[in-house]
Design an enzyme around this catalytic site. Structure first.
Site, mmCIF file in Angstrom:
data_model
loop_
_atom_site.group_PDB
_atom_site.id
_atom_site.type_symbol
_atom_site.label_atom_id
_atom_site.label_comp_id
_atom_site.label_asym_id
_atom_site.label_seq_id
_atom_site.Cartn_x
_atom_site.Cartn_y
_atom_site.Cartn_z
ATOM 1 C CG HIS A 75 -26.757 -44.705 25.980
ATOM 2 N ND1 HIS A 75 -27.362 -45.652 25.194
ATOM 3 C CD2 HIS A 75 -26.287 -45.369 27.068
ATOM 4 C CE1 HIS A 75 -27.280 -46.831 25.789
ATOM 5 N NE2 HIS A 75 -26.636 -46.702 26.921
ATOM 6 C CB SER A 98 -25.717 -43.557 20.061
ATOM 7 O OG SER A 98 -26.428 -44.022 21.195
ATOM 8 C CB SER A 103 -29.955 -44.526 23.630
ATOM 9 O OG SER A 103 -28.701 -44.549 22.970
ATOM 10 C CG ASP A 158 -22.542 -47.510 27.847
ATOM 11 O OD1 ASP A 158 -22.720 -48.702 28.170
ATOM 12 O OD2 ASP A 158 -23.295 -46.595 28.231
ATOM 13 C CD GLU A 221 -21.026 -44.938 31.875
ATOM 14 O OE1 GLU A 221 -19.880 -44.459 32.012
ATOM 15 O OE2 GLU A 221 -22.029 -44.423 32.378
ATOM 16 C CG ASN A 246 -20.368 -51.109 36.023
ATOM 17 O OD1 ASN A 246 -21.408 -50.459 35.872
ATOM 18 N ND2 ASN A 246 -20.334 -52.256 36.688
ATOM 19 C CE LYS A 251 -22.022 -46.736 35.163
ATOM 20 N NZ LYS A 251 -22.935 -47.863 34.912
ATOM 21 C CG ASP A 255 -25.398 -45.129 35.817
ATOM 22 O OD1 ASP A 255 -26.171 -46.056 35.556
ATOM 23 O OD2 ASP A 255 -24.817 -44.483 34.937
ATOM 24 C CG ASN A 256 -24.992 -49.731 37.330
ATOM 25 O OD1 ASN A 256 -24.622 -48.660 36.864
ATOM 26 N ND2 ASN A 256 -24.344 -50.859 37.096
ATOM 27 C CB CYS A 260 -32.400 -48.533 37.098
ATOM 28 S SG CYS A 260 -31.144 -48.879 35.841
ATOM 29 C CG HIS A 366 -25.260 -52.836 27.100
ATOM 30 N ND1 HIS A 366 -25.142 -51.495 27.372
ATOM 31 C CD2 HIS A 366 -24.714 -53.009 25.876
ATOM 32 C CE1 HIS A 366 -24.550 -50.893 26.368
ATOM 33 N NE2 HIS A 366 -24.268 -51.780 25.447
ATOM 34 C CG HIS A 430 -29.669 -43.486 34.628
ATOM 35 N ND1 HIS A 430 -30.727 -44.346 34.477
ATOM 36 C CD2 HIS A 430 -28.585 -44.278 34.856
ATOM 37 C CE1 HIS A 430 -30.302 -45.591 34.591
ATOM 38 N NE2 HIS A 430 -29.008 -45.581 34.810
ATOM 39 C CB SER A 438 -21.845 -42.220 35.452
ATOM 40 O OG SER A 438 -22.861 -42.809 36.204
ATOM 41 C CD GLN A 442 -16.537 -43.456 31.147
ATOM 42 O OE1 GLN A 442 -15.355 -43.356 30.810
ATOM 43 N NE2 GLN A 442 -17.241 -44.547 30.894
#
Ligand code: NAD
Ligand code: ADE
Length: 509
Positions: A75, A98, A103, A158, A221, A246, A251, A255-256, A260, A366, A430, A438, A442
Site C-alpha cells: 500500500h 501499491s 489504498s 504484501d 508483510e 507477518n 508485527k 499491526d493486525n 485494526c 486481504h 493503520h 511492522s 520489513q
C-alpha cells in the site's frame, strides 16, 4: 549490462498505457501543492516511527543495503513512504507499486516520486507506479512495470501479488505455454492471464525466467501472503527464500490487532457517518485482525458478536463475553458486518439478500472474495440488483425482489471499498506508530536477505526473537518506559540470557 525493454508496445487492455514502457513513474497528481502536502505528512510520520528513525541512525553510515534493488508491492501510504525512504537511506535502490487498487494516498505517491531533494519539474525520488482508484487492468500494468526491472534482486511484498506474477510467468515460460484468459476463475485472474499473454506476444518467452533467477529473496508483510508462500514451499514451487514478516510478534500482534483497532471504525465512520453505538455488529473471524476489529467496534459501544471455525478462538471470544454465532442463523439481525478471515465466500450473495435494510458490509481481510462481489455482479446482470454509487468506495446495492425494504419493498445494503480492505480503501490504514513496528521488521528482513539470502535455501523463515525484541525496544522510549533489568542471578534462575531473548520460541504472548 542493463537490459532495455522496447517502448513501442501496444496498450494493455483499456488502460491506454503501453504494456511495456520506460516511464520513470506514474502517479495522478504531480503538482507542487500535492508534493508539499505529502512531504509534510512524511516528516510528521517519521517522528511517529521511532523504529525506522533508529535504524537510520544505527545503520546510515554503514549503508547495509548498498547494491540492493528492491521492488516493493505494498500500500502506497504515507507510512510506506517513510519505509521507502528508509530503505533508500540505507543504500537501496527501490521501485514501488501499491498492492491494492484503492489504498494509495496520492500525496504520498507524489512526494515519494519527487523525493526529498527533487522538485515536481525535476523529480529525483523513487519510481512509483500507483494511484487511488486504479482499475484492475491498471493495477496489474503497474505491477508488471515495477517487476520488469532487470537488475531487481529483492522483493518486498504484501499479499504476494508480485511474487505470484513472477512465479506464474516463469512457470508458463518453462512449460512453453501461453496464458489463456479463458481459463480464468475470476475477473482479476482474467486480467493477470491477459497480461501474461500479452507479455508473451510482445516480449517473447524469456522475460520472467531471468527476472526470477535474479531475485535473491522476498519479505512478506501479511497473513494471506504468507499462506501463499507456505503453499508454494509445500508444493516445491517456491523459487527464492522468503522472510515471513507477518509472524514476528511485533508485527501480527500489533499491526493486525492494534492497527485494526484504530483503522476499522475510522473507515466505517469516514465512509458512512453512521453511529455505531448500540448497533449490532458481526465480525467474521476472530484471529488477530478480528480481535482488533472487535475492540474497535466495542469501543464505540456497538453490540459485537463473532463467527469462528476454530474452537480456541471461539473460546477466547467467550472469555471476553462475546457471543459466537453462525452467520446463517443471525444474518437478518445485524446492522454491520466485517469479514476478517483471510478465507473466501464468507458473506455470500444469498446472505446479503437476507440482510436488514441499509446494513453495512465490509471486509478488512486481504482480498475481495471474502464478500461474494462476483455473486452480486451476476445478480446485477440478471436484473435482480442495482448498484448505486454514493461516493467512491461507498455503494448502495438495491435488491429488487426482496420485501424487507421501506414499505415492504426491496432493501438495500451499503458495501464499502467494493469488498476490498476497508481500512485502506475508505480511510488511511493503520497509524504511523504501529506501522513503524511492522516496517522496522520489513527493513531488518531486507537487510538480512541482502546480507545472507543464499544461506536460507528455499525456505519461509521468521526473523529471530532477538530482532523481535529489538523492534519492541526501539518503540519503548515513546512511552517513557523504564524496563526492569534482570540481575545475573535472576537470569540464570529463569534460564535466559540477561540481555534476552526472554521467552522460548513457543511462547505466544
Ligand atoms: P488469522 O489467521 O489470525 O485470523 C483469521 C481467523 O479467521 C482465524 O481465527 C480462522 O480460524 C478464522 N476463519 C477462517 N475461516 C473462517 C470462516 N469460514 N468463518 C469464520 N472464521 C473463519 O489471520 P489475521 O492475521 O487475523 O488476518 C486475517 C486477514 O486480514 C488476512 O487476509 C490478512 O492478510 C489480513 N490483514 C489485513 C490487515 C489490514 O490492515 N486490513 C492487516 C493485517 C492482516
Ligand atoms: N497496512 C495497514 N495500514 C497500512 C498503512 N498505513 N500503510 C501501509 N500498509 C498498511
Amino acid at each position: 549490462m542493463t537490459k532495455q525493454y522496447t517502448t513501442d508496445s501496444k496498450p494493455f487492455l483499456d488502460t491506454g498505457l503501453a504494456l511495456v514502457s520506460n516511464l520513470p513513474y506514474r502517479v495522478t497528481d504531480m503538482t507542487e501543492a500535492t508534493n508539499a502536502f505529502g512531504r509534510k505528512e512524511i516528516d510528521l510520520a517519521l517522528h511517529e516511527m521511532p523504529g525506522l528513525s533508529s535504524l537510520r541512525v544505527e545503520f546510515g553510515a554503514a549503508q547495509p543495503l548498498a547494491g540492493a534493488k528492491i521492488m516493493g508491492s505494498l500500500h502506497m501510504t504515507i507510512q510506506t513512504a517513510v519505509l521507502i525512504e528508509t530503505l533508500t537511506y540505507l543504500g537501496a535502490e527501490v521501485r514501488w507499486v501499491s498492492c491494492n487498487i484503492f489504498s494509495t494516498q496520492d500525496h504520498a505517491a507524489t512526494a515519494v516520486a519527487v523525493g526529498p531533494n527533487g522538485t515536481v519539474d525535476a523529480p529525483a525520488g523513487v519510481p512509483v507506479f500507483a494511484w487511488k482508484g486504479e482499475t484492475l487492468a491498471e493495477y496489474w500494468w503497474c505491477t508488471l512495470l515495477a517487476v520488469l526491472w532487470p537488475e531487481m534482486n529483492l522483493i518486498l511484498d504484501d499479499g504476494g501479488d508480485a511474487t505470484m506474477l513472477l512465479h506464474l510467468g516463469a512457470e508458463l515460460e518453462e512449460a512453453g505455454e501461453t496464458a489463456d484468459p479463458a481459463d480464468a476463475d475470476s475477473d482479476e485472474h482474467r486480467v493477470v492471464l491477459q497480461l501474461l499473454k500479452m507479455v508473451r506476444e510482445q516480449m517473447g518467452d524469456n522475460v520472467f525466467r531471468p527476472l526470477v533467477a535474479q531475485v535473491r529473496g522476498v519479505s512478506e508483510e501479511t497473513t494471506t501472503g504468507v499462506h501463499r508462500l507456505v503453499e508454494r514451499l509445500a508444493a516445491g514451487t517456491l523459487r527464492f527464500p522468503a522472510i515471513n514478516v507477518n509472524d514476528s510478534v511485533t508485527k501480527s500482534k500489533f499491526d493486525n490487532m492494534y492497527g485494526c483497532r484504530h483503522s476499522l471504525v475510522d473507515a466505517i465512520m469516514r465512509a458512512t457517518d453512521v453511529m455505531l453505538s448500540g448497533k449490532r455488529a458481526l465480525v467474521l473471524g476472530f484471529g488477530d485482525v478480528g480481535k482488533g476489529s472487535v475492540q474497535s467496534l466495542r469501543a464505540q459501544q456497538a453490540k459485537v458478536s463473532i463467527t469462528e471455525i476454530d474452537p480456541i478462538c471461539a473460546l477466547q471470544a467467550c472469555m471476553q463475553g462475546i457471543d459466537v454465532v453462525r452467520m446463517d442463523d443471525v444474518v437478518s439481525k445485524f446492522d454491520v458486518f466485517v469479514t476478517a478471515t483471510g478465507n473466501f465466500n464468507i458473506i455470500t450473495a444469498a446472505h446479503m439478500k437476507r440482510m436488514k435494510h441499509n446494513a453495512i458490509v465490509c471486509n478488512i481481510g486481504h482480498f475481495d472474495n471474502e464478500i461474494d462481489m462476483a455473486g452480486l455482479e451476476a445478480m446485477v446482470e440478471a436484473g435482480e440488483l442495482e448498484k448505486i454509487e454514493i461516493k467512491p468506495q461507498v455503494h448502495e446495492w438495491r435488491f429488487k425482489n426482496t420485501t424487507q425494504g421501506p414499505n415492504g419493498g426491496g432493501h438495500s445494503i451499503i458495501i464499502l471499498a467494493e469488498g476490498r480492505l476497508v481500512n485502506l480503501g475508505c480511510a488511511t490504514g493503520h497509524p504511523s506508530f504501529v506501522m513503524s513496528a511492522s516496517f522496522t521488521n520489513q527493513t531488518l528482513a531486507q537487510m538480512e536477505l541482502h546480507a545472507n539470502a543464499e544461506s536460507y535455501g528455499i525456505s519461509v523463515t521468521t526473523l529471530s526473537k532477538k530482532l523481535d525484541e529489538k523492534v519492541a525496544r526501539l518503540h519503548l522510549d515513546k512511552f517513557d518506559v523504564d524496563l526492569t533489568v534482570l540481575s545475573g542471578e535472576q537470569a540464570s534462575y529463569i534460564g535466559v540470557d540477561q540481555m534476552g531473548p526472554f521467552k522460548p520460541e513457543a511462547y505466544r504472548y
